[in-house]
Design an enzyme around this catalytic site. Structure first.
Site, PDB file in Angstrom:
ATOM      1  N   SER A  51       3.638  37.596   2.340  1.00 27.94           N
ATOM      2  CA  SER A  51       3.963  37.091   3.814  1.00 27.94           C
ATOM      3  C   SER A  51       3.112  37.851   4.710  1.00 27.94           C
ATOM      4  O   SER A  51       2.557  37.261   5.661  1.00 27.94           O
ATOM      5  CB  SER A  51       5.589  37.175   4.073  1.00 27.94           C
ATOM      6  OG  SER A  51       6.163  38.772   3.963  1.00 27.94           O
ATOM      7  N   HIS A  63       7.019  31.228   1.500  1.00 29.64           N
ATOM      8  CA  HIS A  63       5.626  30.807   2.215  1.00 29.64           C
ATOM      9  C   HIS A  63       4.717  29.799   1.220  1.00 29.64           C
ATOM     10  O   HIS A  63       3.709  29.249   1.477  1.00 29.64           O
ATOM     11  CB  HIS A  63       4.633  31.908   2.578  1.00 29.64           C
ATOM     12  CG  HIS A  63       5.533  32.886   3.531  1.00 29.64           C
ATOM     13  ND1 HIS A  63       5.537  32.641   4.933  1.00 29.64           N
ATOM     14  CD2 HIS A  63       6.219  33.944   3.382  1.00 29.64           C
ATOM     15  CE1 HIS A  63       6.056  33.724   5.490  1.00 29.64           C
ATOM     16  NE2 HIS A  63       6.536  34.539   4.440  1.00 29.64           N
ATOM     17  N   LYS A  80      10.688  27.987   7.288  1.00 23.33           N
ATOM     18  CA  LYS A  80       8.996  28.104   7.361  1.00 23.33           C
ATOM     19  C   LYS A  80       8.431  26.596   7.077  1.00 23.33           C
ATOM     20  O   LYS A  80       8.576  25.885   8.061  1.00 23.33           O
ATOM     21  CB  LYS A  80       8.377  28.961   6.183  1.00 23.33           C
ATOM     22  CG  LYS A  80       8.938  30.505   6.873  1.00 23.33           C
ATOM     23  CD  LYS A  80       9.007  31.581   5.800  1.00 23.33           C
ATOM     24  CE  LYS A  80       9.457  32.905   6.700  1.00 23.33           C
ATOM     25  NZ  LYS A  80      10.036  33.898   5.769  1.00 23.33           N
TER      26      LYS A  80
HETATM   27  C1  LIG Z   1      11.068  34.722   6.096  1.00 24.27           C
HETATM   28  C2  LIG Z   1      11.034  35.439   4.708  1.00 24.27           C
HETATM   29  C3  LIG Z   1      12.534  35.591   4.196  1.00 24.27           C
HETATM   30  C4  LIG Z   1      13.544  35.323   5.198  1.00 24.27           C
HETATM   31  O1  LIG Z   1      13.899  34.111   5.295  1.00 24.27           O
HETATM   32  P1  LIG Z   1      14.929  33.647   6.505  1.00 24.27           P
HETATM   33  O2  LIG Z   1      15.280  32.384   6.275  1.00 24.27           O
HETATM   34  O3  LIG Z   1      13.947  33.707   7.626  1.00 24.27           O
HETATM   35  O4  LIG Z   1      15.942  34.945   6.730  1.00 24.27           O
HETATM   36  C5  LIG Z   1      12.569  35.932   2.838  1.00 24.27           C
HETATM   37  N1  LIG Z   1      11.604  36.263   2.042  1.00 24.27           N
HETATM   38  C6  LIG Z   1      10.180  35.889   2.397  1.00 24.27           C
HETATM   39  C7  LIG Z   1       9.262  36.179   1.459  1.00 24.27           C
HETATM   40  C8  LIG Z   1      10.102  35.492   3.952  1.00 24.27           C
HETATM   41  O5  LIG Z   1       8.733  35.498   4.224  1.00 24.27           O
END
Ligand SMILES: *Cc1c(COP(=O)(O)O)cnc(C)c1O
Length: 390
Positions: free
Chosen positions: A176, A204, A236
């Site tokens: 990320s 992502h 996302k």
């Molecule tokens: C954003 C993210 C999460 C958390 O997800 P949320 O739904 O925002 O709690 C988990 N793993 C990765 C790799 C992320 O980028």
């Protein structure tokens, strides 16, 4: 002894690590208003531009009219409604897995999956740059927990030699804060040779990667056999909120029985699942979003390299510019903001010490002209000496 929070906060400020929340006064999109200032933003994870899509909003509104607002209870009591169930079936079909289970968010999905699978006497191996939620889950599980060198299957394999009990190997699909993708074929090979399970969090990758947006497993053509535990988040590229775990019948039933962050929480609003069903449909069918996004990524990389910026090894919408020093990263971010461009400085402890960066993210909602504006602003700021700001 009492807590001296003032001293703690002052130390954080002195280290250039103090966090502040920009106040967004517009919907998510390339053009935002933050703290009263109109800005061109390159920092959201709304990679396909679906967070403010009219059809997704309409699906949410229709869902609220039909199903009301609140989930009302946990899934196991009376909170598991028809839209949740339909979304799980659609996500299972999308990921080509027998079942999928809907969670409130990615943090809880990761916490739930890791702790339901591994416990005392087991082993959890994680990439050292995994998302915080995965690292926290590994610690909380009570299993033997070890972090291997970033994206290094040999380092993982050497830890696997010493593993005890059931072993779960856990990795981000797309990292990320770096934007690089996990070397899944090599990790699959090592894990399978030792009977370990591989869990991939592709928060992502779903949306931007793969021919139909199926993420890193589609990109590499991997089956459930290769990746038994597949996690995606919906906040996302899906542009909504929530998360899912996809896998076998036995995996999903086990999570329903044993994953505490699944069991002990209220279900997400059913109307949200209606919105996500629509965004899933757009994500899968509107290939132009991925194609346009990939063109923007190429444009940005070519332009940034001309300026002499240090990019990372990424073909994804996450295109960080490595700076190193936290104060310098904050200064550049501030200078860009003065030019109307919003790019976040990412500092430790989110990234390792000495690797502060500007985390540029691109979206299918951006235009080529907007990416050019970003490049122009970067070119200006990159050449400005420190004294400009003194
Ligand atoms: C954003 C993210 C999460 C958390 O997800 P949320 O739904 O925002 O709690 C988990 N793993 C990765 C790799 C992320 O980028």
């Amino acid at each position: 002894m009492s807590f001296d929070l003032t001293a703690r906060l002052a130390a954080r400020r002195a280290d250039n690590l103090y966090r502040q929340r920009p106040l967004l006064e517009s919907p998510q999109g390339p053009q935002v208003v933050v703290d009263g200032q109109p800005l061109l933003a390159f920092c959201s994870n709304d990679y396909l531009g679906l967070a403010n899509h009219p059809q997704v909003i309409e699906a949410w509104q229709a869902g609220a009219s039909r199903w009301g607002v609140g989930g009302g209870a946990s899934h196991l009591v009376i909170g598991h409604s028809r839209p949740h169930h339909a979304l799980e079936e659609a996500l299972a079909e999308f990921t080509a897995r027998p079942r999928a289970l809907l969670f409130s968010n990615g943090y809880m999905a990761n916490m739930g999956a890791v702790t339901a699978l591994a416990g005392q006497g087991d082993t959890v191996l994680e990439d050292r740059l995994n998302h915080a939620s995965l690292l926290d889950a590994g610690l909380l599980s009570g299993a033997r927990f070890s972090r291997y060198l970033h994206n290094d299957a040999a380092s993982m394999a050497s830890r696997l030699e010493k593993a005890v009990g059931h072993t779960l190997v856990v990795t981000d699909g797309v990292f990320s804060m770096d934007g690089d993708v996990a070397n899944l074929p090599a990790l699959v090979h090592e894990a399978r040779a030792k009977g370990a399970w591989l869990m991939v969090d592709d928060a992502h990758g779903f949306g931007p990667l793969g021919a139909t947006g199926g993420g890193i497993v589609e990109h590499f053509g991997l089956s459930q056999h290769d990746v038994p535990v597949l996690v995606g988040t919906l906040g996302k590229a899906f542009g909504t909120s929530g998360a899912f775990v996809a896998g076998s019948e036995a995996l999903i039933e086990s999570l329903i029985q044993f994953a505490r962050p699944y069991i002990y929480t209220t279900s997400q609003p059913p109307a949200l699942a209606c919105a996500t069903l629509k965004s899933l449909e757009l994500l899968r069918s509107e290939h132009w979003r991925r194609e346009h996004l990939n063109a923007l990524i190429r444009q940005f990389r070519a332009g940034a390299q001309q300026i002499g910026l240090q990019l990372m090894d990424s073909f994804t919408p996450i295109q960080p510019i490595m700076i190193g020093d936290s104060a310098e990263a904050v200064r550049l971010s501030q200078q860009l903001r003065e030019r109307g461009v919003l790019v976040t400085a990412i500092r430790p402890p989110t990234v390792p010490v000495g690797s502060a960066r500007l985390r540029v993210t691109l979206s299918a909602a951006h235009t080529e002209a907007q990416v050019q504006l970003l490049l122009n602003a970067l070119n200006d700021c990159w050449r400005k000496p420190e004294s400009e700001h003194a």
